[in-house]
Design an enzyme around this catalytic site. Sequence first.
Site, PDB file in Angstrom:
ATOM      1  N   GLY A  49      51.237 108.237  49.130  1.00  0.00           N
ATOM      2  CA  GLY A  49      51.328 106.939  48.463  1.00  0.00           C
ATOM      3  C   GLY A  49      50.308 106.834  47.343  1.00  0.00           C
ATOM      4  N   SER A  51      50.672 106.578  44.040  1.00  0.00           N
ATOM      5  CA  SER A  51      51.100 106.100  42.728  1.00  0.00           C
ATOM      6  C   SER A  51      50.830 104.631  42.451  1.00  0.00           C
ATOM      7  CB  SER A  51      52.601 106.372  42.543  1.00  0.00           C
ATOM      8  OG  SER A  51      53.354 105.668  43.519  1.00  0.00           O
ATOM      9  N   GLY A  53      48.429 100.797  43.822  1.00  0.00           N
ATOM     10  CA  GLY A  53      47.511 100.098  44.706  1.00  0.00           C
ATOM     11  C   GLY A  53      46.312 100.930  45.121  1.00  0.00           C
ATOM     12  N   TYR A  54      45.976 100.836  46.406  1.00  0.00           N
ATOM     13  CA  TYR A  54      44.809 101.554  46.914  1.00  0.00           C
ATOM     14  C   TYR A  54      45.032 103.051  46.961  1.00  0.00           C
ATOM     15  CZ  TYR A  54      42.168  97.378  47.958  1.00  0.00           C
ATOM     16  OH  TYR A  54      41.446  96.215  47.828  1.00  0.00           O
ATOM     17  N   ASP A 112      60.365 111.486  49.684  1.00  0.00           N
ATOM     18  CA  ASP A 112      60.280 110.490  50.750  1.00  0.00           C
ATOM     19  C   ASP A 112      59.344 111.032  51.818  1.00  0.00           C
ATOM     20  OD1 ASP A 112      60.592 108.712  52.822  1.00  0.00           O
ATOM     21  OD2 ASP A 112      62.747 109.017  53.063  1.00  0.00           O
ATOM     22  N   ALA A 113      58.117 110.528  51.838  1.00  0.00           N
ATOM     23  CA  ALA A 113      57.098 111.059  52.743  1.00  0.00           C
ATOM     24  C   ALA A 113      57.439 110.839  54.206  1.00  0.00           C
ATOM     25  CB  ALA A 113      55.740 110.429  52.424  1.00  0.00           C
ATOM     26  N   TYR A 228      44.806  95.830  56.122  1.00  0.00           N
ATOM     27  CA  TYR A 228      44.295  94.575  55.581  1.00  0.00           C
ATOM     28  C   TYR A 228      44.190  93.568  56.716  1.00  0.00           C
ATOM     29  CZ  TYR A 228      43.964  90.400  52.578  1.00  0.00           C
ATOM     30  OH  TYR A 228      43.565  89.227  51.976  1.00  0.00           O
ATOM     31  N   TYR A 238      50.665  86.743  57.875  1.00  0.00           N
ATOM     32  CA  TYR A 238      50.231  88.119  57.714  1.00  0.00           C
ATOM     33  C   TYR A 238      49.696  88.679  59.038  1.00  0.00           C
ATOM     34  CZ  TYR A 238      48.806  92.399  55.501  1.00  0.00           C
ATOM     35  OH  TYR A 238      48.704  93.728  55.182  1.00  0.00           O
ATOM     36  N   VAL A 279      46.105  92.663  43.961  1.00  0.00           N
ATOM     37  CA  VAL A 279      47.442  92.363  43.456  1.00  0.00           C
ATOM     38  C   VAL A 279      48.225  93.666  43.436  1.00  0.00           C
ATOM     39  CG1 VAL A 279      48.803  91.381  41.587  1.00  0.00           C
ATOM     40  CG2 VAL A 279      46.517  90.496  42.044  1.00  0.00           C
TER      41      VAL A 279
END
Length: 400
Positions: A49, A51, A53-54, A112-113, A228, A238, A279
């Site tokens: 992952g 590409s 965000g974190y 697709d991981a 998170y 959440y 964001v």
Amino acid sequence: MSPRQIEPKQRGFLIVNSHPEGAARTVRRMWDAIPARTDGRRPVALILGHSAGYGLATLLAGLRRHGIRGIGVAFEAPDTGRRTASAGWYRTAAAARLAADGGHDIRFVNADAFSTDAKTHIADLLEEHCGPVDYLVYSLAAPRRTDPATGTVHHSVIKPLGAAYEAPALDFSGTDPRISRARIEPGTAEETRATVAVMGGDDWQLWVRALAARGLLAERFTTVALTYVGSEVTAPVYRQGTIGAAKEHLEQTARDLTASALLKEREGRAFTVVAGAAVTQASSAIPSIALYTAFLRTVLGDSGFRTTAEQAADLWDQLEGRTPLVLDEAGRIRLDGWELDDQVQDRVRELWADPERGLEEARPGADWFMRQVQELYGWGVDGTDYSRPVETGVPWPRQE
């Protein structure tokens, strides 16, 4: 493919096309903001992952501060002629150029991981080019996952549990932000199980086992998964909702991995990493998270709101032993102290109590949030000439 003129196409809170130069500029800006420091060893890292965000921040901070070698994995859409490539495709191309310019040995795989084929292919690449993995960073965010054992396609949902959720939300689908109301019916037991199957720790554990089966776990191997916690303000939708159930499963998986023979025999470690608010394409789709983030940004200002790059640099320094690990009582690495400071949260709650008035006070934060959403797709980025035709058929980086 010839250069063409493109403009942003928005549907609700989503932008369905991306600008290659704007997206590349956001990567360069993040890269330049990370202090360079590549003395010492150059560990092998597999970042799932990478590409957005974190995951993207962890990739760039790892390259910039620690000279990591290895592989980044993402599942991105190419340019079709009718629609541009995804922003993550363009960000990957930009990251690859920066890595190459800096002499970094890293490859990027578009796959697709969640699939068994991807695990096999990436293990082959690791064997051929890198050797055993020092760090596995799990930062996948997807709306669905196909179980490789059963073929069942699971779909995640964002729902509360037990009772309907009603709360103010930020509507940023128009030119100006405004307050709307969100109501979400509670998730079912089946929806909760499906969300756990997508966003919990099952696939993370499969990755560790797949690497171990190929002899690709280094001594003192460490794996982390991003998670998170957030504020009590957003907890009903959440942390106490279907996503929270998935995060709890992810955290239990970290404990199970740490206790497993696979890691014990290598003195390995598994952690979940609690990052702060950001964001992202995922978070912007969660009702009320946008408004909460706008309020949080207003309270903290430019200097207090920590970027994903700042947090990723902090994470790498902790993992590499340059600074002490910051662990909570559950054994999670915490990067979110700045967000959950009592005084900060008290002020956010004040704004939340009267959201219409709160938005008036928090207009700078709401405007910032809207700009950040645009930048996720490469739009509204300073220094980018959007009036000029641009080549959208950017190639994916070669793996060799």
